[in-house]
Motif scaffolding. Structure first.
Motif, PDB file in Angstrom:
ATOM      1  N   SER A   1      36.500   8.851 -16.719  1.00  0.00           N
ATOM      2  CA  SER A   1      36.250   7.428 -16.458  1.00  0.00           C
ATOM      3  C   SER A   1      36.829   6.981 -15.122  1.00  0.00           C
ATOM      4  O   SER A   1      36.622   5.838 -14.714  1.00  0.00           O
ATOM      5  CB  SER A   1      36.858   6.577 -17.585  1.00  0.00           C
ATOM      6  OG  SER A   1      38.277   6.628 -17.546  1.00  0.00           O
ATOM      7  N   CYS A   2      37.560   7.840 -14.443  1.00  0.00           N
ATOM      8  CA  CYS A   2      38.238   7.486 -13.201  1.00  0.00           C
ATOM      9  C   CYS A   2      37.408   7.872 -11.982  1.00  0.00           C
ATOM     10  O   CYS A   2      36.496   8.691 -12.066  1.00  0.00           O
ATOM     11  CB  CYS A   2      39.596   8.194 -13.116  1.00  0.00           C
ATOM     12  SG  CYS A   2      40.668   7.931 -14.550  1.00  0.00           S
ATOM     13  N   SER A   3      37.741   7.295 -10.864  1.00  0.00           N
ATOM     14  CA  SER A   3      37.080   7.648  -9.615  1.00  0.00           C
ATOM     15  C   SER A   3      37.573   9.004  -9.127  1.00  0.00           C
ATOM     16  O   SER A   3      38.708   9.410  -9.406  1.00  0.00           O
ATOM     17  CB  SER A   3      37.371   6.595  -8.541  1.00  0.00           C
ATOM     18  OG  SER A   3      36.947   5.312  -8.957  1.00  0.00           O
ATOM     19  N   THR A   4      36.726   9.711  -8.400  1.00  0.00           N
ATOM     20  CA  THR A   4      37.097  11.014  -7.842  1.00  0.00           C
ATOM     21  C   THR A   4      36.759  11.036  -6.357  1.00  0.00           C
ATOM     22  O   THR A   4      35.587  10.921  -6.002  1.00  0.00           O
ATOM     23  CB  THR A   4      36.359  12.160  -8.552  1.00  0.00           C
ATOM     24  OG1 THR A   4      36.622  12.086  -9.954  1.00  0.00           O
ATOM     25  CG2 THR A   4      36.824  13.508  -8.037  1.00  0.00           C
ATOM     26  N   PRO A   5      37.747  11.184  -5.465  1.00  0.00           N
ATOM     27  CA  PRO A   5      39.187  11.182  -5.772  1.00  0.00           C
ATOM     28  C   PRO A   5      39.659   9.780  -6.131  1.00  0.00           C
ATOM     29  O   PRO A   5      38.987   8.796  -5.796  1.00  0.00           O
ATOM     30  CB  PRO A   5      39.811  11.662  -4.463  1.00  0.00           C
ATOM     31  CG  PRO A   5      38.865  11.162  -3.411  1.00  0.00           C
ATOM     32  CD  PRO A   5      37.493  11.279  -4.016  1.00  0.00           C
ATOM     33  N   PRO A   6      40.801   9.678  -6.792  1.00  0.00           N
ATOM     34  CA  PRO A   6      41.284   8.348  -7.190  1.00  0.00           C
ATOM     35  C   PRO A   6      41.728   7.517  -5.992  1.00  0.00           C
ATOM     36  O   PRO A   6      42.253   8.039  -5.013  1.00  0.00           O
ATOM     37  CB  PRO A   6      42.472   8.669  -8.110  1.00  0.00           C
ATOM     38  CG  PRO A   6      42.952  10.014  -7.652  1.00  0.00           C
ATOM     39  CD  PRO A   6      41.707  10.750  -7.248  1.00  0.00           C
ATOM     40  N   ASN A   7      41.480   6.220  -6.087  1.00  0.00           N
ATOM     41  CA  ASN A   7      41.944   5.270  -5.082  1.00  0.00           C
ATOM     42  C   ASN A   7      43.116   4.513  -5.693  1.00  0.00           C
ATOM     43  O   ASN A   7      42.925   3.607  -6.500  1.00  0.00           O
ATOM     44  CB  ASN A   7      40.816   4.306  -4.705  1.00  0.00           C
ATOM     45  CG  ASN A   7      41.268   3.209  -3.768  1.00  0.00           C
ATOM     46  OD1 ASN A   7      42.260   3.351  -3.050  1.00  0.00           O
ATOM     47  ND2 ASN A   7      40.567   2.092  -3.776  1.00  0.00           N
ATOM     48  N   LEU A   8      44.320   4.876  -5.337  1.00  0.00           N
ATOM     49  CA  LEU A   8      45.504   4.292  -5.960  1.00  0.00           C
ATOM     50  C   LEU A   8      45.644   2.835  -5.524  1.00  0.00           C
ATOM     51  O   LEU A   8      45.948   2.543  -4.377  1.00  0.00           O
ATOM     52  CB  LEU A   8      46.752   5.093  -5.575  1.00  0.00           C
ATOM     53  CG  LEU A   8      46.725   6.577  -5.965  1.00  0.00           C
ATOM     54  CD1 LEU A   8      48.028   7.265  -5.553  1.00  0.00           C
ATOM     55  CD2 LEU A   8      46.460   6.760  -7.438  1.00  0.00           C
ATOM     56  N   ASN A   9      45.416   1.917  -6.459  1.00  0.00           N
ATOM     57  CA  ASN A   9      45.386   0.507  -6.121  1.00  0.00           C
ATOM     58  C   ASN A   9      46.197  -0.369  -7.070  1.00  0.00           C
ATOM     59  O   ASN A   9      46.248  -1.581  -6.889  1.00  0.00           O
ATOM     60  CB  ASN A   9      43.933   0.017  -6.099  1.00  0.00           C
ATOM     61  CG  ASN A   9      43.141   0.512  -7.303  1.00  0.00           C
ATOM     62  OD1 ASN A   9      43.601   0.446  -8.439  1.00  0.00           O
ATOM     63  ND2 ASN A   9      41.943   1.031  -7.045  1.00  0.00           N
ATOM     64  N   HIS A  10      46.800   0.226  -8.090  1.00  0.00           N
ATOM     65  CA  HIS A  10      47.522  -0.559  -9.085  1.00  0.00           C
ATOM     66  C   HIS A  10      48.783   0.190  -9.505  1.00  0.00           C
ATOM     67  O   HIS A  10      48.813   1.422  -9.506  1.00  0.00           O
ATOM     68  CB  HIS A  10      46.623  -0.823 -10.292  1.00  0.00           C
ATOM     69  CG  HIS A  10      47.195  -1.783 -11.290  1.00  0.00           C
ATOM     70  ND1 HIS A  10      47.709  -3.006 -10.940  1.00  0.00           N
ATOM     71  CD2 HIS A  10      47.343  -1.688 -12.643  1.00  0.00           C
ATOM     72  CE1 HIS A  10      48.130  -3.643 -12.036  1.00  0.00           C
ATOM     73  NE2 HIS A  10      47.927  -2.856 -13.073  1.00  0.00           N
ATOM     74  N   ALA A  11      49.814  -0.566  -9.852  1.00  0.00           N
ATOM     75  CA  ALA A  11      51.076   0.025 -10.279  1.00  0.00           C
ATOM     76  C   ALA A  11      51.401  -0.409 -11.705  1.00  0.00           C
ATOM     77  O   ALA A  11      51.284  -1.590 -12.047  1.00  0.00           O
ATOM     78  CB  ALA A  11      52.206  -0.396  -9.341  1.00  0.00           C
TER      79      ALA A  11
END
Length: 354
Positions: A292-302
Motif C-alpha cells: 500500500s506504500c509508495s515505491t520508493p517511499p517519500n518520507l513525509n510524516h513522523a
C-alpha cells in the motif's frame, strides 16, 4: 391567570437531533436502492445522502452551497476509493479504509495540513554509536516477540496536531515521554508547543521540521515543560520561558533500513520514525501492508513506534502512535507491516538518550 407549560429545552434539542439523524438514516436506506452509477452501488442521490449523513456524524458545516458542492465531489471520490479498496479485500489483505473525519479533503490538502516532516538535516549533532547494537532478540522469548509500551505505562494518550505541520515535534516529544517514564517511573505529558515555539534552529514551525533537531533542542534546553504548563495551540507563537521537568542528554539514530536494529531499539524504548503517509488519510484499521506504500517511499510524516507484534492472521506489524486524534485508525494508532521496511519505517528512525 392563563395556564402555562414549562418546556425542557434540552429535551427538545436532543429530540430534534435524534429525529434528524433518524431521517437521514431513513433517506440513506431508501436512496441506497436507487439505480447506481458509482463504485459500491451508490448512485448520485444516494451518495448525496451518504455525504449528508457523514456531515451529521462529524459535525461538518460549509460556508455556502458552492463549497458544499465542491466538498461533495471530493467526498464522492474518497467514498469510491474506500468502497473499491474494501471490496477488493482478500485473504491477504489485512487492513480496511473508512470515511473518517478527513473524507472531504483531497490527499494533497490532507498531506499539506497534517504531516510536516523534513529529511534529516546535514550536520545533525547526534551522539555517536547505536546503544542497542549488541541486543539480540530471541525467537524463544515471548516477552520479545510482542512489545507494547502502552501496557508498560510509557505512552501518554493520543494527541492531535490539528492543521499544523509539526508531526516532527509530536514524534520527538512522545519518544522523550517514553524514556522519561522508563528511567524515572513517572509518565508525564510533555509540551509539543514548547518545541514548536522555541526550536527554530532549522525547523519551521507548522511548516515542517526535523525530528533530530527537536531532540537537539530538548537536550540543549535542559529538557521540556509539562503540557499543562505550556499547552498546545496548533500555531507557532513566541517562545516562553518555562521550567523543564524531563531532560535528555542527546539522541542516536537507528541504522538506516535495518528493521532488526529498529526492533532492538523499540524493545527498549519508544522510537521516533519517519514514514510515507500518503495512503494513511482514510486508514480505518488492520495491518497496512508494504504494497500500500509508495515505491520508493517519500518520507513525509513522523510518528512514534511504541511496540510491535503479530496479528491474528500471522502478519507481523509495527505499532505506531500517530497524532491525528483518537477517531483516526485504531484509536489513534496504526499497525504497519513489519519485515518489509513498509513505507520506509526503518529508513530514518531515532531515539532520545536519557
Amino acid at each position: 391567570m392563563a395556564p402555562y407549560i414549562v418546556v425542557n429545552k434540552t429535551v427538545i434539542a436532543f429530540t430534534a437531533v435524534a429525529l434528524t439523524i433518524l431521517a437521514v438514516k431513513t433517506m440513506m436506506a431508501e436512496a441506497r436502492d436507487l439505480s447506481s452509477t458509482s463504485t459500491g452501488g451508490y448512485g448520485e442521490e444516494a451518495m448525496k445522502v451518504r455525504h449528508q449523513q457523514w456531515m451529521a456524524e462529524h459535525g461538518r458545516t460549509y460556508r455556502d452551497e458552492a463549497e458544499k458542492a465542491h466538498r461533495f465531489q471530493v467526498f464522492k471520490a474518497n467514498a469510491d476509493f474506500v468502497d473499491a479498496s474494501n471490496a477488493a479485500g482478500d485473504d491477504k489483505k489485512s487492513y480496511r479504509m473508512e470515511l473518517n473525519e478527513f473524507a472531504d479533503m483531497t490527499n494533497d490538502e490532507f498531506m499539506a495540513m497534517y504531516t510536516g516532516l523534513r529529511p534529516v538535516p546535514a550536520g545533525a549533532k547526534k551522539m555517536a554509536g547505536f546503544k542497542y547494537g549488541n541486543v539480540t532478540l530471541s525467537d524463544a522469548d515471548d516477552n520479545q516477540q510482542t512489545v507494547d509500551w502502552r501496557q508498560k505505562g510509557a505512552v501518554t494518550g493520543i494527541k492531535n496536531q490539528g492543521q499544523c505541520g509539526c508531526c516532527w515535534a509530536f514524534a520527538a516529544v512522545a519518544a522523550v515521554e517514553g524514556i522519561h517514564q522508563i528511567t524515572t517511573g513517572n509518565l508525564v505529558s510533555l509540551s509539543e508547543q514548547q518545541v514548536l515555539d522555541c526550536d527554530t534552529e532549522g525547523n519551521n514551525g507548522c511548516n515542517g521540521g526535523y525530528i533530530d533537531n527537536a531532540f537537539q533542542y530538548i537536550a540543549g534546553n535542559g529538557g521540556l515543560a509539562t503540557e499543562d504548563a505550556y499547552p498546545y495551540t496548533a500555531a507557532q507563537a513566541m517562545c516562553q520561558s518555562v521550567q523543564p521537568v524531563a531532560a535528555i542528554s542527546g539522541y542516536q539514530d537507528v541504522p538506516s533500513g535495518d528493521e532488526a536494529a529498529l526492533a532492538a531499539a523499540v524493545a527498549n524504548q519508544p522510537v521516533s520514525v519517519a514514514i510515507d503517509a500518503h495512503n494513511f488519510q482514510l486508514y480505518g484499521g488492520g495491518v497496512m501492508t508494504a504494497a500500500s506504500c509508495s515505491t520508493p517511499p517519500n518520507l513525509n510524516h513522523a510518528v512514534t513506534a511504541v511496540g510491535y507484534g503479530t496479528a491474528e492472521d500471522g502478519t507481523p506489524y509495527w505499532l505506531l502512535k500517530n497524532q491525528w486524534g483518537q477517531n483516526w485508525g485504531e484509536g489513534g494508532y496504526l499497525r504497519l507491516e513489519r519485515g518489509a521496511n513498509a513505507c520506509g519505517v526503518a529508513q530514518q528512525a531515532s531515539y532520545p538518550v536519557a
